[in-house]
Design an enzyme around this catalytic site. Structure first.
Site, PDB file in Angstrom:
ATOM      1  N   HIS A   6       0.836  -1.207   0.000  1.00 19.54           N
ATOM      2  CA  HIS A   6       0.000   0.000   0.000  1.00 19.54           C
ATOM      3  C   HIS A   6       0.870   1.256   0.000  1.00 19.54           C
ATOM      4  O   HIS A   6       1.591   1.528   0.951  1.00 19.54           O
ATOM      5  CB  HIS A   6      -0.886  -0.042   1.248  1.00 19.54           C
ATOM      6  N   ARG A   7       0.846   1.980  -1.110  1.00 17.67           N
ATOM      7  CA  ARG A   7       1.693   3.163  -1.310  1.00 17.67           C
ATOM      8  C   ARG A   7       3.178   2.809  -1.196  1.00 17.67           C
ATOM      9  O   ARG A   7       3.993   3.591  -0.728  1.00 17.67           O
ATOM     10  CB  ARG A   7       1.339   4.284  -0.319  1.00 17.67           C
ATOM     11  N   GLU A  33       0.349  -0.679  -4.669  1.00 19.16           N
ATOM     12  CA  GLU A  33      -0.775   0.241  -4.837  1.00 19.16           C
ATOM     13  C   GLU A  33      -0.242   1.656  -4.770  1.00 19.16           C
ATOM     14  O   GLU A  33       0.708   1.934  -4.023  1.00 19.16           O
ATOM     15  CB  GLU A  33      -1.812   0.004  -3.731  1.00 19.16           C
ATOM     16  N   ASP A  35      -1.409   6.140  -5.652  1.00 21.62           N
ATOM     17  CA  ASP A  35      -2.474   7.117  -5.887  1.00 21.62           C
ATOM     18  C   ASP A  35      -2.006   8.127  -6.925  1.00 21.62           C
ATOM     19  O   ASP A  35      -0.845   8.551  -6.908  1.00 21.62           O
ATOM     20  CB  ASP A  35      -2.801   7.863  -4.591  1.00 21.62           C
ATOM     21  N   HIS A  48      -0.986  10.792  -2.347  1.00 17.17           N
ATOM     22  CA  HIS A  48      -2.317  10.444  -1.832  1.00 17.17           C
ATOM     23  C   HIS A  48      -3.191  11.658  -1.536  1.00 17.17           C
ATOM     24  O   HIS A  48      -4.330  11.762  -2.013  1.00 17.17           O
ATOM     25  CB  HIS A  48      -2.188   9.598  -0.566  1.00 17.17           C
ATOM     26  N   GLU A 108      -4.910   4.007  -7.980  1.00 16.46           N
ATOM     27  CA  GLU A 108      -6.148   4.624  -7.489  1.00 16.46           C
ATOM     28  C   GLU A 108      -6.262   6.039  -8.036  1.00 16.46           C
ATOM     29  O   GLU A 108      -5.352   6.862  -7.859  1.00 16.46           O
ATOM     30  CB  GLU A 108      -6.200   4.660  -5.969  1.00 16.46           C
ATOM     31  N   LYS A 110      -7.343   9.528  -7.625  1.00 11.98           N
ATOM     32  CA  LYS A 110      -7.713  10.374  -6.491  1.00 11.98           C
ATOM     33  C   LYS A 110      -8.539  11.556  -6.994  1.00 11.98           C
ATOM     34  O   LYS A 110      -8.030  12.647  -7.213  1.00 11.98           O
ATOM     35  CB  LYS A 110      -6.459  10.858  -5.766  1.00 11.98           C
ATOM     36  N   ASP A 234       0.506  -1.741   4.628  1.00  9.23           N
ATOM     37  CA  ASP A 234       1.679  -0.871   4.744  1.00  9.23           C
ATOM     38  C   ASP A 234       2.934  -1.671   5.070  1.00  9.23           C
ATOM     39  O   ASP A 234       4.041  -1.143   4.999  1.00  9.23           O
ATOM     40  CB  ASP A 234       1.456   0.161   5.854  1.00  9.23           C
TER      41      ASP A 234
END
Length: 244
Positions: A6-7, A33, A35, A48, A108, A110, A234
């Site tokens: 995640h990120r 992943e 954003d 993000h 993703e 945003k 994370d």
């Protein structure tokens, strides 16, 4: 269980930076992943928040800053302020980093608060340019945005992000109708929403369930037991590294 960082490896390094993504390259995980938003001068950038204030030393909205201005900002993550890999990257830079690998990249959009013009079109254009359509999942909380993605690409995999708030507000039969009509591949819910019935319901429509953001072994084991298909975490380096 598919494990997505995640990120990037954001539990240990500044999120959504080249450093956080590089730290994933040697992990036995399914994907990452990130954003994406747009700068004032129309560049696709990976960050993000709508503002830079939390993750960088500076203040202001992404939409009001040029790429050069965004690139000049230093990370607010302690001890990483002067690391050149901790700047705001472009989407193209991140995609090129992972292009030689087998990683799947969940992008993703945003755009829930700031409605970026042509965000969907520009992301798909870049993915096609880099010939990475088979390595990408496009996700969003906005169904209308994902319908635009489908307009620009009939093949790219898309995922509907589900939060507690929106899931309660939107009639579930309408969600199902859109998921089927627009050929979705995934539903990405807040893990707190997920139980056996949730999994069974979406599996019955041939949709995979990828849960966010799972940062404890207890939640991982619960989701694994009820046959969730994957998680965003994370701490991608500490979970059982099984992927398919």
């Amino acid at each position: 269980m598919k494990i997505f960082a995640h990120r990037g490896l954001s539990g240990f390094y500044p999120e959504n930076t080249i450093l956080a993504f590089k730290k994933c390259l040697n992990l036995n995980i399914y994907g990452i992943e990130l954003d994406v938003q747009k700068s004032k001068d129309n560049h696709l950038v990976v960050i993000h928040d709508e503002k830079v204030d939390r993750t960088f030393i500076g203040s202001g909205y992404i939409k009001d800053m040029t790429l050069e201005e965004l690139k000049s900002l230093k990370s607010s993550f302690k001890d990483f302020e002067d690391n050149e890999d901790c700047k705001i990257p472009t989407l193209e830079e991140v995609l090129k980093l992972f292009k030689p690998t087998e990683f799947i990249i969940n992008i993703e959009l945003k755009n829930s608060k700031t409605k970026y013009k042509d965000l969907e079109k520009d992301v798909i254009k870049l993915v096609k340019k880099l010939k990475m359509g088979k390595k990408v999942i496009i996700s969003s909380f906005r169904m209308d945005s994902l319908k635009k993605v489908r307009k620009y690409s009939s093949k790219v995999k898309i995922a509907y992000l589900v939060s507690d708030k929106f899931y309660k507000l939107r009639p579930k039969f309408l969600i199902f109708l859109d998921l089927i009509n627009y050929n979705f591949s995934y539903v990405n819910p807040n893990h707190k929403l997920v139980d056996k019935n949730f999994i069974k319901k979406y599996h019955s429509k041939n949709l995979q369930v990828l849960c966010y953001t799972v940062n404890t072994i207890e939640d991982y084991e619960r989701l694994s037991k009820i046959k969730a298909d994957g998680i965003f975490t994370d701490f991608a380096n500490i979970f059982p590294l099984t992927c398919d």
